[in-house]
Design a protein around this motif. Structure first.
Motif, PDB file in Angstrom:
ATOM      1  N   LEU A  57      12.224  -4.384  -0.589  1.00  0.00           N
ATOM      2  CA  LEU A  57      12.542  -3.681   0.662  1.00  0.00           C
ATOM      3  C   LEU A  57      13.379  -4.541   1.624  1.00  0.00           C
ATOM      4  O   LEU A  57      13.457  -4.216   2.814  1.00  0.00           O
ATOM      5  CB  LEU A  57      11.258  -3.228   1.380  1.00  0.00           C
ATOM      6  CG  LEU A  57      10.342  -2.228   0.690  1.00  0.00           C
ATOM      7  CD1 LEU A  57       9.358  -1.642   1.693  1.00  0.00           C
ATOM      8  CD2 LEU A  57      11.089  -1.112   0.003  1.00  0.00           C
ATOM      9  N   THR A  58      13.989  -5.581   1.105  1.00  0.00           N
ATOM     10  CA  THR A  58      14.803  -6.430   1.974  1.00  0.00           C
ATOM     11  C   THR A  58      15.888  -5.589   2.644  1.00  0.00           C
ATOM     12  O   THR A  58      16.543  -4.774   1.984  1.00  0.00           O
ATOM     13  CB  THR A  58      15.459  -7.564   1.148  1.00  0.00           C
ATOM     14  OG1 THR A  58      14.415  -8.237   0.450  1.00  0.00           O
ATOM     15  CG2 THR A  58      16.194  -8.551   2.034  1.00  0.00           C
ATOM     16  N   LYS A  60      15.390  -3.277   4.779  1.00  0.00           N
ATOM     17  CA  LYS A  60      14.887  -1.952   5.190  1.00  0.00           C
ATOM     18  C   LYS A  60      13.949  -2.081   6.391  1.00  0.00           C
ATOM     19  O   LYS A  60      13.345  -3.125   6.607  1.00  0.00           O
ATOM     20  CB  LYS A  60      14.166  -1.276   4.024  1.00  0.00           C
ATOM     21  CG  LYS A  60      15.095  -1.061   2.825  1.00  0.00           C
ATOM     22  CD  LYS A  60      14.661   0.078   1.976  1.00  0.00           C
ATOM     23  CE  LYS A  60      15.429   0.150   0.681  1.00  0.00           C
ATOM     24  NZ  LYS A  60      16.755   0.738   0.824  1.00  0.00           N
ATOM     25  N   THR A  61      13.885  -0.995   7.151  1.00  0.00           N
ATOM     26  CA  THR A  61      13.060  -0.989   8.362  1.00  0.00           C
ATOM     27  C   THR A  61      11.924   0.020   8.206  1.00  0.00           C
ATOM     28  O   THR A  61      12.166   1.180   7.861  1.00  0.00           O
ATOM     29  CB  THR A  61      13.920  -0.609   9.593  1.00  0.00           C
ATOM     30  OG1 THR A  61      14.999  -1.533   9.692  1.00  0.00           O
ATOM     31  CG2 THR A  61      13.096  -0.650  10.874  1.00  0.00           C
ATOM     32  N   GLN A  62      10.711  -0.458   8.465  1.00  0.00           N
ATOM     33  CA  GLN A  62       9.508   0.390   8.392  1.00  0.00           C
ATOM     34  C   GLN A  62       8.891   0.462   9.785  1.00  0.00           C
ATOM     35  O   GLN A  62       8.628  -0.569  10.392  1.00  0.00           O
ATOM     36  CB  GLN A  62       8.520  -0.256   7.405  1.00  0.00           C
ATOM     37  CG  GLN A  62       7.125   0.345   7.415  1.00  0.00           C
ATOM     38  CD  GLN A  62       6.163  -0.445   6.502  1.00  0.00           C
ATOM     39  OE1 GLN A  62       6.591  -1.124   5.565  1.00  0.00           O
ATOM     40  NE2 GLN A  62       4.878  -0.370   6.793  1.00  0.00           N
ATOM     41  N   GLY A  81       4.389  -3.748   3.760  1.00  0.00           N
ATOM     42  CA  GLY A  81       5.831  -3.742   4.042  1.00  0.00           C
ATOM     43  C   GLY A  81       6.391  -5.155   4.077  1.00  0.00           C
ATOM     44  O   GLY A  81       7.468  -5.430   3.523  1.00  0.00           O
ATOM     45  N   ALA A  86      10.355  -5.904   4.029  1.00  0.00           N
ATOM     46  CA  ALA A  86      10.872  -4.996   5.067  1.00  0.00           C
ATOM     47  C   ALA A  86      10.687  -5.597   6.454  1.00  0.00           C
ATOM     48  O   ALA A  86       9.817  -6.440   6.678  1.00  0.00           O
ATOM     49  CB  ALA A  86      10.131  -3.659   4.997  1.00  0.00           C
ATOM     50  N   ASP A 117      13.965   3.290   7.597  1.00  0.00           N
ATOM     51  CA  ASP A 117      13.959   3.781   6.213  1.00  0.00           C
ATOM     52  C   ASP A 117      12.659   4.499   5.901  1.00  0.00           C
ATOM     53  O   ASP A 117      12.607   5.327   5.007  1.00  0.00           O
ATOM     54  CB  ASP A 117      14.158   2.611   5.249  1.00  0.00           C
ATOM     55  CG  ASP A 117      15.498   1.958   5.495  1.00  0.00           C
ATOM     56  OD1 ASP A 117      16.509   2.526   5.052  1.00  0.00           O
ATOM     57  OD2 ASP A 117      15.550   0.920   6.186  1.00  0.00           O
TER      58      ASP A 117
END
Ligand code: NCD
Length: 323
Positions: A57-58, A60-62, A81, A86, A117
């Motif tokens: 998940l590098t 990416k935003t959670q 995450g 993330a 994301d």
């Protein structure tokens, strides 16, 4: 806990996951449930390493958006995450504009403009998370919506059972307590039913929802009868915040008839395991000696929670949002 026997997909090669959101167990096919459990096996191994990380998940935003208080579920999603690389943002509702009267849909539009994301959402109203998923352009994971569903809890429970018992199909699982107000019970009944587990609900009449016989294999109002021969005893918290009025005469009386103590547990199979999603009301639904005893797998459930949430994030995100 015993190590899992070999599962398909240990290599880490899973076919793309067809779902964009995880709102309900009811939306999943049997093979998708098994796929998520198998992905979670790999995440258990990662989480037991010295370096607990995967780069999936590098970049990416959670965003964790919790409209209801939560300790374990929110931190579990946060750790999941972060272990996958993330950027994780926790939005607590007290500090957000929601407390100033912003509607759920406005909140969704605002968050959507920040291009997350994935949104992980907990809300006190059944259906609120699904509504939100229709208004945003990213994946949405239901972290519990009212008394409706709590899909990652059911997945982590199934993973815990599978790891302790080596299988799911053919087992008997007794879910005991406040079934009427429990999203955990509902998601578990759907998931276990889909995997050919024999499900029982055990509760006073007042805590059984209408139509429960369509979801559970068997319904019991007598705790000892309901526990007879069970492989798994899953206790639920009395959900005072969701119960309208008094559904039980008193907490003391409830414990006397439905509390899990040594004598009652003796009715289940000798190798039965005891589960609880937490937070526990010690001395209300469960004797502290059982909660902390050798048959309790409650802390394993917490560990499986992180693995399952990593698996869900891994399944929902890469398939969709590749550049
Ligand atoms: C459950 C929930 O929030 O539905 N807890 C949890 O996810 N850790 C069960 C409960 O609150 O009793």
């Amino acid at each position: 806990m015993p190590q899992q026997t070999s599962q398909a997909g240990q290599s880490g090669d899973f076919p793309p996951f067809a779902q964009r959101h995880l709102i309900s167990i009811a939306d999943l096919q049997q093979h998708e449930i098994v796929d998520l459990l198998d992905r979670a096996e790999r995440m258990i191994a990662i989480s037991r390493q010295e370096r607990k990380s995967l780069p999936t998940l590098t970049g990416k935003t959670q965003i964790n958006l919790f409209f209801e208080p939560s300790t374990r579920t929110q931190s579990s999603f946060e750790i999941a995450g972060k272990r996958l690389g993330a950027l994780v943002v926790n939005m607590s509702v007290k500090t957000s504009s929601v407390s100033k009267g912003e509607t759920l849909v406005d909140t969704a539009a605002t968050l959507n403009a920040m291009r997350p994301d994935v949104l992980v959402v907990r809300h006190s109203a059944a259906g609120a998370v699904e509504l939100l998923s229709q208004k945003v352009g990213c994946s949405v994971i239901n972290a519990g919506d009212g008394a409706h569903e709590h899909p990652t809890q059911a997945l982590l429970d199934a993973l815990t059972i599978r790891n302790h018992k080596g299988r799911l199909a053919g087992l008997t699982v007794a879910i005991c307590g406040d079934i009427a107000n429990s999203r955990v019970a509902r998601s578990n009944l759907l998931l276990l039913g889909a995997l050919n587990v024999r499900t029982r609900v055990v509760a006073p009449r007042t805590l059984l929802p209408a139509g429960i016989e369509n979801l559970a294999t068997e319904v019991f109002t007598d705790m000892e009868e309901g526990l007879k021969g069970a492989d798994v005893v899953m206790m639920l918290r009395l959900q005072h915040e969701r119960a309208n009025g008094k559904m039980i005469p008193s907490v003391r009386e409830y414990y006397r008839f439905y509390g899990l103590d040594e004598a009652r547990l003796a009715h289940a199979r000798p190798d039965a395991i005891v589960m609880h999603p937490g937070p526990m009301n010690r001395g209300v639904e469960i004797d502290p000696a059982i909660a902390d005893g050798p048959r309790s797998v409650i802390t394993d459930q917490v560990e499986m929670g992180v693995a399952v949430r990593m698996a869900v994030l891994d399944a929902l995100l890469p398939a969709r949002n590749q550049p």
